[in-house]
Design an enzyme around this catalytic site. Structure first.
Site, PDB file in Angstrom:
ATOM      1  N   ARG A 151       0.553   4.432   0.567  1.00 18.24           N
ATOM      2  CA  ARG A 151       0.560   5.499   1.561  1.00 18.24           C
ATOM      3  C   ARG A 151       1.217   5.067   2.868  1.00 18.24           C
ATOM      4  O   ARG A 151       1.371   5.901   3.763  1.00 18.24           O
ATOM      5  CB  ARG A 151      -0.857   5.971   1.840  1.00 18.24           C
ATOM      6  N   GLU A 152       1.589   3.807   2.965  1.00 17.66           N
ATOM      7  CA  GLU A 152       2.207   3.314   4.211  1.00 17.66           C
ATOM      8  C   GLU A 152       3.713   3.515   4.116  1.00 17.66           C
ATOM      9  O   GLU A 152       4.491   2.572   4.008  1.00 17.66           O
ATOM     10  CB  GLU A 152       1.776   1.860   4.427  1.00 17.66           C
TER      11      GLU A 152
ATOM     12  N   ARG B 140      -3.971   4.435  -1.512  1.00 15.03           N
ATOM     13  CA  ARG B 140      -3.783   3.079  -0.983  1.00 15.03           C
ATOM     14  C   ARG B 140      -3.664   2.022  -2.086  1.00 15.03           C
ATOM     15  O   ARG B 140      -2.838   1.114  -2.015  1.00 15.03           O
ATOM     16  CB  ARG B 140      -4.976   2.733  -0.079  1.00 15.03           C
TER      17      ARG B 140
ATOM     18  N   TYR C 166      -0.936   1.143   9.612  1.00 11.67           N
ATOM     19  CA  TYR C 166      -0.388   1.217  10.957  1.00 11.67           C
ATOM     20  C   TYR C 166      -1.319   0.461  11.899  1.00 11.67           C
ATOM     21  O   TYR C 166      -2.392   0.065  11.476  1.00 11.67           O
ATOM     22  CB  TYR C 166      -0.305   2.691  11.380  1.00 11.67           C
TER      23      TYR C 166
ATOM     24  N   TYR D 127      -9.842  -7.495  11.783  1.00 14.93           N
ATOM     25  CA  TYR D 127     -11.203  -7.683  11.240  1.00 14.93           C
ATOM     26  C   TYR D 127     -11.148  -8.762  10.161  1.00 14.93           C
ATOM     27  O   TYR D 127     -10.069  -9.129   9.689  1.00 14.93           O
ATOM     28  CB  TYR D 127     -11.756  -6.394  10.646  1.00 14.93           C
TER      29      TYR D 127
ATOM     30  N   GLU E  82       1.572  -4.853  11.061  1.00 17.02           N
ATOM     31  CA  GLU E  82       1.095  -3.476  10.965  1.00 17.02           C
ATOM     32  C   GLU E  82       2.029  -2.674  11.875  1.00 17.02           C
ATOM     33  O   GLU E  82       2.036  -2.863  13.088  1.00 17.02           O
ATOM     34  CB  GLU E  82      -0.362  -3.339  11.448  1.00 17.02           C
TER      35      GLU E  82
ATOM     36  N   HIS F 263       2.823  -3.921   6.546  1.00 11.56           N
ATOM     37  CA  HIS F 263       1.901  -2.797   6.345  1.00 11.56           C
ATOM     38  C   HIS F 263       2.009  -1.845   7.535  1.00 11.56           C
ATOM     39  O   HIS F 263       2.762  -2.075   8.458  1.00 11.56           O
ATOM     40  CB  HIS F 263       0.457  -3.306   6.258  1.00 11.56           C
TER      41      HIS F 263
ATOM     42  N   HIS G 257       0.847  -1.199   0.000  1.00  5.87           N
ATOM     43  CA  HIS G 257       0.000   0.000   0.000  1.00  5.87           C
ATOM     44  C   HIS G 257       0.878   1.243   0.000  1.00  5.87           C
ATOM     45  O   HIS G 257       1.683   1.458   0.909  1.00  5.87           O
ATOM     46  CB  HIS G 257      -0.931   0.005   1.219  1.00  5.87           C
TER      47      HIS G 257
END
Lengths: 293, 83
Positions: free
Chosen positions: A72-73, A111, A182, A232, A254, A180, A70
């Site tokens: 934006r990470e 993302r 956060y 999740y 994360e 990944h 991703h």
């Protein structure tokens, strides 16, 4: 452009161009152990590059690490680069591969990838929902405008297809680590189901050990468990595919933080994050090494 | 490059599935008005949502109309800032 990696700042975020220059310099400087492979192209036709760390041989038991699926990470790209340098310095006799992921130029908080299809208003597919296991299930979205849009079909995205082809043709990957941010979590399959995997107890204890090793560096606390029970339900994700493909030790990180800065983690936290993440990854790698299958 | 000046990231603690569902409805809007950093998952987990500056008023009104209100501390800080 930098002429060597000695002037490269590991405590800063970098553009894709800077990362690709670093890769070329890094491979040149460590050519006895590191090589660069191109495994495909992104939707926008950028090269997808893999760094291979090897002391020789072919298709030896391997560990795959991806750090930055991703865009934006940002902390994951920075951590991946630091870990690559660390692995080259440690010079262990393992095979490892690492992938960089194309970051996007105009919207640095994007993302998904940038794929577009005729008749679809929104662009982009979530590359962590496009894998075959549990594809299209709960925790992914069939709305192309959603941040978790799974795409029209499993592995429809060239980025995912490239990685699948590479890992399957290698045929001897024993661990897969997907990084990944956060939330400060370390998780294992499944994401698409609440059903525990067959070696759930082993993965639980390994995650516990890895999180402890991480904590001992800078006191950062992570929670751990299966993806579906810790975070999740998420379908079509990388680590579920890896596990179902026979890669017994599949983990998803994360990284920092828990939301104070989120994706905008200050660059001052890059090195500490990378240092602690490395200790957790080493724990997983050593367990894989000592538990061949 | 896109400029995010004035955008806010809201952390939302939903009480129940009904409130989570309201947040999921935001995800389905076309064009998208919000960008989930941590999407709606379950009531025990916070939802982080980036709201562009241009959509802040509408989104906060939407949240408030469904019982999701700003914490008192933030109201006070905003009032102080206005004064």
């Amino acid at each position: 452009l930098e002429r060597s990696t000695s002037s490269f700042s590991y405590s800063s975020y970098h553009t894709l161009e800077e990362i690709y220059t670093w890769i070329d310099n890094f491979v040149t400087e460590h050519s006895d152990i590191v090589s660069k492979l191109q495994i495909g192209h992104s939707f926008e036709n950028r090269s997808i590059l893999v760094l291979k760390f090897s002391t020789g041989g072919s298709r030896r038991p391997a560990i795959w690490i991806d750090s930055g699926i991703h865009s934006r990470e940002w902390i994951t790209h920075a951590t991946g680069i630091w870990i690559a340098r660390k692995v080259s310095m440690d010079r262990r006799g393992w095979d490892g591969v690492e992938v960089t992921c194309p970051a996007l130029f105009q919207n640095r908080l994007w993302r998904k990838n940038k794929s577009s299809r005729p008749g679809t208003f929104c662009i982009g597919v979530d590359l962590n929902r496009n894998w075959k296991s549990g594809f299209g299930g709960n925790g992914s979205n069939n709305n192309p405008c959603s941040e978790t849009y799974h795409g029209p079909s499993p592995q429809s995205e060239p980025e995912v297809a490239a990685v699948v082809d590479f890992i399957m043709s290698h045929g001897n990957v024993k661990a897969l680590i997907s990084i990944h941010s956060y939330s400060q979590m370390l998780m294992y399959p499944y994401g698409h189901s609440l059903e525990p995997v067959s070696n759930q107890e082993e993965l639980y204890h390994l995650a516990k050990d890895a999180v402890q090793a991480l904590y001992e560096v800078h006191g950062i606390e992570y929670i751990y468990g299966s993806i579906s029970t810790t975070l999740y339900v998420a379908s079509g994700i990388t680590v579920d595919w890896a596990y179902d493909s026979g890669i017994k030790y599949s983990f998803s990180f994360e990284l920092r933080d828990t939301g104070r800065y989120g994706f905008l983690l200050p660059a001052t936290q890059i090195i500490p994050t990378a240092q602690e993440t490395w200790m957790a990854i080493r724990t997983i790698m050593e367990h894989t090494l000592h538990h061949p299958y | 490059q896109m400029n995010f000046t004035g955008d806010q990231v809201l952390r939302i603690l939903a009480k129940n599935e009904k409130q989570l569902s309201l947040l999921r409805d935001l995800e389905g809007l076309k064009p998208q008005k919000v960008d989930f950093w941590r999407g709606p998952a379950r009531p025990s987990l916070p939802v982080d949502m980036r709201v562009p500056f241009s959509e802040l008023k509408d989104i906060k009104a939407y949240l408030e109309s469904h019982g999701l209100v700003l914490l008192d501390e933030e109201r006070e800080a905003m009032a102080k800032s206005r004064r």
